[in-house]
Design an enzyme around this catalytic site. Structure first.
Site, short mmCIF file in Angstrom:
data_model
loop_
_atom_site.label_atom_id
_atom_site.label_comp_id
_atom_site.label_asym_id
_atom_site.label_seq_id
_atom_site.Cartn_x
_atom_site.Cartn_y
_atom_site.Cartn_z
N SER A 199 20.24 -20.39 10.53
CA SER A 199 19.49 -19.90 11.65
C SER A 199 19.24 -18.39 11.63
O SER A 199 18.34 -17.92 12.32
CB SER A 199 20.22 -20.25 12.94
OG SER A 199 21.43 -19.53 13.04
N SER B 18 24.66 -20.74 8.72
CA SER B 18 23.56 -19.90 9.20
C SER B 18 23.57 -18.45 8.75
O SER B 18 22.60 -17.72 8.99
CB SER B 18 23.53 -19.91 10.74
OG SER B 18 23.00 -21.11 11.21
#
Lengths: 491, 95
Positions: free
Chosen positions: A158, A182
């Protein structure tokens, strides 16, 4: 003067100390780079005025001789970190125009040490995603493109904005967070260095929560040394986070260049997947060879529950997310959609404010925690998690100092290419990184080479709890052998 | 295990997310894809295994039971969509 944006953090620190340039000059150079790179969509909020005022303050401190370890270094901050007076959204519509009245512990430590805030970086909504395509501000472009192609690729996620901004030389380093990969997956997709420290190493206070037993903050940087410098400032005990560990933060930079002679490095056989691209297999052996040449001993190890880490994660993480995200109710902050009664207000607000991926995960989490399903799903997943952790403990007990794996099962892919029909296709990106979160261990991704299409690939090193230093020493060996990689500028 | 349309609506309501009728089939497909993926956990022998409660082997610190914060009502309501003074405003809850 050389282009100030092309320096590593370590080189910039020296230039500032030697008064070769000022923080204001360094900051302005990065602000111009950000402005010229808006097509990448890496920043969701630029804070030039604040950046210049922090840079002037840093210059004054340097002149007075009381500069902190990051004095005058311009950084980007993932939009998951609460920044006082600066809009913080987690890249979700539901936070709307949320302006925190407080500062996250991690960022406050960066400012304490003199760093400069350039702005807030794009990420997948609530950090749920592996391509930065779920952000309410739209996808982020990877500064890397395939040889001979103009197609824009994802930077991973992310922390896609963090990785893209560091790779495109828009900031000297960035904060990021890692719940299932992430930090490490976007670092691998952009030829940057990313470390997820041991769970408990960095305070989670003031970071928008996704899955509290897995979330950890860490840096994305231009070099292994830069990552070590940033982590030293980010880490440390915080009474406001009871899961943060009260042990001293070592000088991680001192681990750079330390001999790795005699270290035992595990190669887990379960990470050799069917259908894994030959280039990744090749890179993995190259990594092993580099460490062997530096004096390390390579041993095959077994982590038998590896294949269950990702499915267990997709129970534990959504369950915790469904609980954490219950706070977005349209009452205390953020978006509100009207309803005829309070329940309708909640339901309409959350329907309008959450994106598709977030809704999916909140719903799965709600289901696995609901009456009658808790034991079959959540409890079983937490037991599997115990087994995953035990696999690693068994390796470390046998004297293994760190484990070497590929960082990702592929190089960066195109926007819109994955997960359209089946969400699981996207989840498989985290297959090599998610085990580390499940076991709470530190993991670093270091650029190691390129695939046939010219895209960067990374290797991951997994360490013992709170032994980030070994990862920095080994990471440096890989960086020295593989070199550093920069994308050709097209933006 | 898989979920039917009625269960999807029930989960959505438990999660306090409004879902329209035409969203249900799509959500049902996605949720079932995730449930099919996690199904493989049933083949793991977890007999006698303790569920994980803390990933880091540490004693959780306890704080003194004293007030350390407060007097920041302005801050608390600063981001609220509807307030009156230091109160959050919501539709009528009690008749």
């Amino acid at each position: 003067m050389t282009d100030l944006t092309s320096l590593t953090l370590a080189a910039a620190r020296k230039g500032l100390a030697d008064k070769t340039f000022t923080s204001l000059e360094l900051t302005d150079a990065h602000l111009s780079a950000i402005e010229a790179a808006r097509v990448l969509n890496a920043f969701v909020m630029e804070t030039p005025d604040q950046a210049r005022s922090m840079a002037r303050e840093a210059d004054a401190r340097i002149a007075r001789g009381d500069a902190g370890p990051l004095a005058g270094i311009p950084l980007g901050i993932k939009d998951l970190f609460a920044t006082k007076g600066v809009r913080t959204t987690a890249c979700s519509k539901i936070l709307d125009n949320f302006v925190p009245t407080y500062e996250s512990t991690v960022t406050s430590q960066l400012w304490r040490d003199g760093a400069v805030l350039l702005g807030k970086l794009n990420n997948d909504e609530f950090a749920m995603g592996s391509s930065n395509e779920t952000s309410c501000f739209g996808p982020v472009g990877n500064p890397w493109r395939r040889d001979g192609s103009n197609a824009t690729l994802v930077p991973g996620g992310s922390s896609g904005g963090s990785a893209s901004a560091v790779a495109a030389l828009l900031c000297m380093g960035a904060t990021a967070t890692d719940t299932g990969g992430s930090i490490r997956q976007p670092a691998a997709f952009t030829a940057t260095v990313g470390i997820k420290p041991t769970y408990g190493r960095c305070s989670r206070w003031g970071i928008v929560a996704f899955a509290s037993s897995l979330d950890q903050a860490g840096p994305i940087a231009r070099s292994v040394r830069d990552a070590a410098m940033l982590l030293r400032s980010m880490a440390g005990h915080d009474p406001k986070d009871t899961t943060s560990v009260d042990i001293p933060v070592p000088d991680y930079e001192a681990a750079i260049g330390k001999s790795v002679k005699g270290m035992k490095i595990g190669i887990p056989r379960e990470y050799r997947l069917d259908g894994m691209p030959a280039e990744i297999e090749k890179l993995w052996s190259a990594g092993a060879d580099w460490l062997r040449s530096a004096g390390a001993e390579l041993v095959e190890v077994s982590l038998p529950h590896t294949k269950y880490a990702l499915p267990a994660y997709y129970i534990v993480a959504p369950a915790e997310a469904s609980s954490n995200l219950a706070r977005y109710d349209g009452v205390r902050y953020g978006l509100r959609e009207q309803g005829r009664n309070i329940i309708e207000l909640y339901e309409n607000t959350r329907a309008e404010g959450f994106g598709a991926e977030v809704k999916r995960r909140v719903m799965i989490g709600t289901y696995v925690l609901s009456a009658g399903y808790y034991d079959a799903y959540y409890l079983r997943a937490q037991k599997v998690r115990t087994l995953i952790k035990k696999d690693f403990e068994d390796c470390f007990t046998k004297g293994v100092d760190a484990i070497l794996t590929p960082a990702t099962p592929s190089a960066a892919f195109g926007i819109g290419e994955k997960g359209g029909a089946d969400p699981v296709e996207m989840y498989l990106n985290d297959i090599f990184t998610v085990t580390v979160n499940m076991a709470g261990l530190p993991g670093i991704a270091v650029p190691a080479g390129k695939d046939a299409q010219g895209l960067p690939l990374g290797l991951q090193l997994i360490g013992r709890p709170f032994d980030e230093e070994t990862l920095f020493s080994l990471g440096e060996v890989i960086e020295q052998a593989a070199g550093r990689f920069r994308p050709a500028r097209w933006w | 295990m898989s979920v039917d349309a009625t269960t999807v609506r029930r989960i959505a309501h438990l999660a306090r997310i409004a879902v329209s009728e035409d969203e249900v089939p799509h959500l049902q497909g996605e949720l079932n894809a995730m449930l099919a993926f996690v199904e493989q956990l049933s083949e793991v022998n977890v007999e006698g295994v303790e569920p994980m409660t803390s990933v880091t082997p540490m004693q959780m610190k306890k704080r003194q039971d004293v007030v350390t914060d407060g007097g920041i009502a302005d801050d608390i309501v600063a981001n609220a969509p509807a307030t009156e003074g230091h109160f959050f405003q919501v539709p009528k809850v009690v008749e």
